[in-house]
Design a protein around this motif. Structure first.
Motif, PDB file in Angstrom:
ATOM      1  N   LEU A  95      38.631 -12.930  -8.642  1.00 38.02           N
ATOM      2  CA  LEU A  95      39.784 -13.826  -8.549  1.00 38.02           C
ATOM      3  C   LEU A  95      39.875 -14.730  -9.775  1.00 38.02           C
ATOM      4  N   MET A  96      38.752 -15.314 -10.185  1.00 37.43           N
ATOM      5  CA  MET A  96      38.763 -16.208 -11.338  1.00 37.43           C
ATOM      6  C   MET A  96      39.070 -15.448 -12.625  1.00 37.43           C
ATOM      7  N   LEU A  97      38.504 -14.256 -12.775  1.00 37.35           N
ATOM      8  CA  LEU A  97      38.761 -13.464 -13.987  1.00 37.35           C
ATOM      9  C   LEU A  97      40.235 -13.074 -14.090  1.00 37.35           C
ATOM     10  N   LEU A  98      40.804 -12.617 -12.986  1.00 38.65           N
ATOM     11  CA  LEU A  98      42.206 -12.194 -12.995  1.00 38.65           C
ATOM     12  C   LEU A  98      43.143 -13.370 -13.241  1.00 38.65           C
TER      13      LEU A  98
ATOM     14  N   ALA B  11      50.628 -11.144 -23.431  1.00 39.42           N
ATOM     15  CA  ALA B  11      49.635 -12.121 -23.881  1.00 39.42           C
ATOM     16  C   ALA B  11      48.431 -12.202 -22.943  1.00 39.42           C
ATOM     17  N   TRP B  12      48.510 -11.555 -21.801  1.00 44.16           N
ATOM     18  CA  TRP B  12      47.404 -11.606 -20.858  1.00 44.16           C
ATOM     19  C   TRP B  12      46.179 -10.884 -21.413  1.00 44.16           C
ATOM     20  N   ASP B  13      45.010 -11.366 -21.024  1.00 45.66           N
ATOM     21  CA  ASP B  13      43.744 -10.807 -21.497  1.00 45.66           C
ATOM     22  C   ASP B  13      43.416  -9.544 -20.695  1.00 45.66           C
ATOM     23  N   ARG B  14      43.632  -8.403 -21.298  1.00 44.28           N
ATOM     24  CA  ARG B  14      43.447  -7.135 -20.596  1.00 44.28           C
ATOM     25  C   ARG B  14      41.974  -6.824 -20.313  1.00 44.28           C
ATOM     26  N   THR B  15      41.075  -7.380 -21.103  1.00 39.12           N
ATOM     27  CA  THR B  15      39.645  -7.165 -20.847  1.00 39.12           C
ATOM     28  C   THR B  15      39.237  -7.832 -19.545  1.00 39.12           C
ATOM     29  N   LEU B  16      39.678  -9.075 -19.345  1.00 37.44           N
ATOM     30  CA  LEU B  16      39.376  -9.778 -18.099  1.00 37.44           C
ATOM     31  C   LEU B  16      40.035  -9.092 -16.910  1.00 37.44           C
ATOM     32  N   ILE B  17      41.278  -8.613 -17.112  1.00 34.78           N
ATOM     33  CA  ILE B  17      41.971  -7.920 -16.030  1.00 34.78           C
ATOM     34  C   ILE B  17      41.219  -6.654 -15.635  1.00 34.78           C
ATOM     35  N   ALA B  18      40.748  -5.912 -16.615  1.00 36.96           N
ATOM     36  CA  ALA B  18      40.002  -4.691 -16.312  1.00 36.96           C
ATOM     37  C   ALA B  18      38.716  -5.007 -15.547  1.00 36.96           C
TER      38      ALA B  18
ATOM     39  N   GLY C 107      38.170  -7.657 -13.644  1.00 33.80           N
ATOM     40  CA  GLY C 107      38.553  -8.078 -12.305  1.00 33.80           C
ATOM     41  C   GLY C 107      38.972  -6.907 -11.435  1.00 33.80           C
ATOM     42  N   ASN C 108      39.748  -5.989 -12.006  1.00 37.97           N
ATOM     43  CA  ASN C 108      40.169  -4.800 -11.262  1.00 37.97           C
ATOM     44  C   ASN C 108      38.965  -3.972 -10.800  1.00 37.97           C
ATOM     45  N   ALA C 109      37.980  -3.850 -11.684  1.00 33.66           N
ATOM     46  CA  ALA C 109      36.794  -3.056 -11.342  1.00 33.66           C
ATOM     47  C   ALA C 109      36.038  -3.673 -10.167  1.00 33.66           C
ATOM     48  N   LEU C 110      35.942  -4.990 -10.160  1.00 30.21           N
ATOM     49  CA  LEU C 110      35.268  -5.671  -9.053  1.00 30.21           C
ATOM     50  C   LEU C 110      36.021  -5.474  -7.742  1.00 30.21           C
ATOM     51  N   VAL C 111      37.346  -5.590  -7.798  1.00 21.97           N
ATOM     52  CA  VAL C 111      38.142  -5.404  -6.584  1.00 21.97           C
ATOM     53  C   VAL C 111      38.035  -3.972  -6.081  1.00 21.97           C
ATOM     54  N   GLN C 112      38.091  -3.008  -6.985  1.00 24.50           N
ATOM     55  CA  GLN C 112      37.958  -1.607  -6.587  1.00 24.50           C
ATOM     56  C   GLN C 112      36.591  -1.344  -5.954  1.00 24.50           C
ATOM     57  N   GLU C 113      35.569  -1.979  -6.526  1.00 27.06           N
ATOM     58  CA  GLU C 113      34.225  -1.856  -5.952  1.00 27.06           C
ATOM     59  C   GLU C 113      34.202  -2.375  -4.516  1.00 27.06           C
ATOM     60  N   ARG C 114      34.876  -3.516  -4.276  1.00 25.73           N
ATOM     61  CA  ARG C 114      34.909  -4.092  -2.938  1.00 25.73           C
ATOM     62  C   ARG C 114      35.727  -3.239  -1.980  1.00 25.73           C
ATOM     63  N   ILE C 115      36.827  -2.655  -2.436  1.00 29.01           N
ATOM     64  CA  ILE C 115      37.630  -1.778  -1.583  1.00 29.01           C
ATOM     65  C   ILE C 115      36.791  -0.614  -1.090  1.00 29.01           C
ATOM     66  N   GLU C 116      36.024  -0.025  -1.999  1.00 28.08           N
ATOM     67  CA  GLU C 116      35.177   1.111  -1.629  1.00 28.08           C
ATOM     68  C   GLU C 116      34.057   0.670  -0.683  1.00 28.08           C
ATOM     69  N   ALA C 117      33.490  -0.516  -0.936  1.00 25.36           N
ATOM     70  CA  ALA C 117      32.409  -1.008  -0.083  1.00 25.36           C
ATOM     71  C   ALA C 117      32.913  -1.320   1.320  1.00 25.36           C
ATOM     72  N   VAL C 118      34.100  -1.931   1.424  1.00 27.51           N
ATOM     73  CA  VAL C 118      34.680  -2.249   2.729  1.00 27.51           C
ATOM     74  C   VAL C 118      35.005  -0.975   3.488  1.00 27.51           C
ATOM     75  N   ALA C 119      35.532   0.025   2.778  1.00 25.31           N
ATOM     76  CA  ALA C 119      35.850   1.303   3.418  1.00 25.31           C
ATOM     77  C   ALA C 119      34.591   1.985   3.951  1.00 25.31           C
TER      78      ALA C 119
ATOM     79  N   ALA D 270      42.608  -9.375  -4.381  1.00 24.92           N
ATOM     80  CA  ALA D 270      43.497  -8.224  -4.217  1.00 24.92           C
ATOM     81  C   ALA D 270      44.948  -8.618  -4.495  1.00 24.92           C
ATOM     82  N   ILE D 271      45.348  -9.812  -4.057  1.00 26.58           N
ATOM     83  CA  ILE D 271      46.697 -10.309  -4.334  1.00 26.58           C
ATOM     84  C   ILE D 271      46.914 -10.439  -5.835  1.00 26.58           C
ATOM     85  N   ASN D 272      45.902 -10.943  -6.533  1.00 22.91           N
ATOM     86  CA  ASN D 272      46.030 -11.120  -7.979  1.00 22.91           C
ATOM     87  C   ASN D 272      46.031  -9.796  -8.724  1.00 22.91           C
ATOM     88  N   VAL D 273      45.383  -8.778  -8.175  1.00 19.27           N
ATOM     89  CA  VAL D 273      45.470  -7.451  -8.772  1.00 19.27           C
ATOM     90  C   VAL D 273      46.915  -6.964  -8.754  1.00 19.27           C
TER      91      VAL D 273
END
Length: 415
Positions: free
Chosen positions: A236-239, A264-271, A273-285, A299-302
């Motif tokens: 959340l903070m990274l995104l 102008a958004w920082d795509r490295t931070l977005i990537a 953050g996205n990876a962490l969220v995807q990791e959590r989606i898989e873990a929750v599933a 997830a909302i920020n993604v």
């Protein structure tokens, strides 16, 4: 070196070293009042000496040494008890230090020790914001939506309770970490929020606080790599921080999400953050465990950061995620954010109807009036919108936010 340059150096060093010095003294002497006041005295000494002698090559080391001497002097003045003398002599003790335990960073250790279960959650968060984030009492009061005098009493009572209960400022055990984690995460997120849109002062964004919060988030992640809410908060903070370069215009005005230059958004931070969220989606599933509030917010920020433009935002999914959040945290702020999303899906009238139900509890919150003003504007109710903007401007403490709200108000034409 000019007086202005020295003042700037002191402000910079305060941002960088306050928490480190307080945490080090708290670990050494086991007394928060001593740690905080000795550190404050060291900065007063810096303000007196540095304009004459110049900023030392190692400002942090100078402050730590000075604060330690101030602490020893205070302990010797206050008490002649053997225990106090032993504490004062620690500075000269050459014996090996005790193992630091599972939390090795002084500042992070202080967060955990301040988040002791003997304190109410609000007191844990407030006390740690004061000591670790270096936030003032008014800033913390704004974060909690309470009066400054109320927050001052809360912090004072927290310190008194710690002293009366003889709460040890020791390294928490592994079992303590789980027990205190919710309070620690709340602390880190509030520090981040205060930095991302500062409630007071001339700087609309305090990068020192956002960076410190993310640093603490990364340390928590390293400490608890399997905890979903730790990963969710860091994501959340990274995104959110990824959007900081587009957050304030060149003229010092807040730029809202729908108007930001997404290139102008920082795509490295977005990537990341996205990876962490995807990791959590898989873990929750895989586990079936429901996600917590920080994972839902991430997830909302993604959805926001992955949308090519504001028009492409999947607001229906955002409403669904906020509906799940309301079940976990039915606070007025969460309900306000959900109402904003509802307005995007069902129209401003539907959003306004939900927002007006929060009027009693959020009347002192500037964002409530800012959102309401925007929805009234979209409904063509210029006079009511102007009044809401005026109320929001009066309550907003951030200069960039005031500038944005003032411009929006001045663009209104009464019906």
């Amino acid at each position: 070196m000019t007086e202005t340059t020295v003042e700037q150096a002191i402000v910079r060093v305060h941002n960088e070293e306050w928490a480190r010095v307080v945490a080090g003294l708290a670990r050494r002497f086991g007394d928060l009042d001593v740690a905080e006041e000795a550190t404050a005295e060291a900065f007063v000494a810096a303000a007196e000496w540095w304009p004459r002698e110049g900023v030392p090559p190692n400002p942090g080391g100078w402050l730590a040494t000075t604060a330690t001497r101030k602490a020893i002097d205070r302990l010797r003045r206050e008490s002649q008890r053997d225990a106090k003398h032993r504490a004062a002599r620690l500075v000269y003790d050459d014996t090996p230090a005790e193992p630091t335990g599972p939390v090795e960073d002084d500042r992070l250790r202080l967060v955990f020790t301040c988040c002791h279960p003997a304190l109410a959650l609000e007191a844990r968060v407030a006390l740690t914001l004061r000591l670790l984030g270096g936030l003032t009492v008014p800033e913390i009061a704004r974060a909690f939506l309470v009066q400054e005098t109320t927050m001052a009493r809360r912090i004072t009572r927290a310190k008194a309770k710690i002293k009366a209960a003889q709460v040890p400022y020791r390294v928490p055990r592994a079992a303590d970490i789980r027990e205190r984690l919710a309070g620690v995460l709340a602390v880190v997120y509030l520090v981040f929020n205060e930095g991302y849109l500062a409630s007071e002062g001339d700087d609309p964004v305090r990068v020192d606080l956002t960076d410190e919060a993310i640093r603490l988030g990364r340390l928590l992640r390293a400490l608890l790599p399997d905890d979903g809410e730790v990963a969710g908060l860091l994501a959340l903070m990274l995104l959110t921080d990824a959007r900081r370069p587009a957050r304030v215009s060149r003229t010092g005005e807040l730029v809202t999400l729908d108007e930001q230059d997404r290139s102008a958004w920082d795509r490295t931070l977005i990537a990341e953050g996205n990876a962490l969220v995807q990791e959590r989606i898989e873990a929750v599933a895989a586990s079936g465990d429901p996600p917590g509030r920080y994972q839902l917010q991430a997830a909302i920020n993604v959805i926001h950061t992955n949308a090519p433009s504001a028009r492409d935002t999947d607001w229906s999914t955002i409403v669904a995620l906020y509906s799940r959040m309301v079940l976990l945290d039915p606070s007025p702020i969460v309900r306000l954010n959900r109402a904003v999303a509802v307005a995007e899906v069902d129209g401003p009238g539907a959003g306004l109807a939900e927002i007006d139900r929060l009027a009693d509890v959020l009347d002192g919150y500037h964002a409530f009036h800012a959102v309401r003003a925007d929805l009234l504007r979209r409904l063509g109710r210029g006079g009511a919108s102007r009044a809401a903007y005026d109320r929001a401007i009066g309550l907003a403490g951030n200069p960039a936010e005031r500038a944005y709200l003032t411009r929006r108000r001045d663009q209104l034409t009464d019906p």
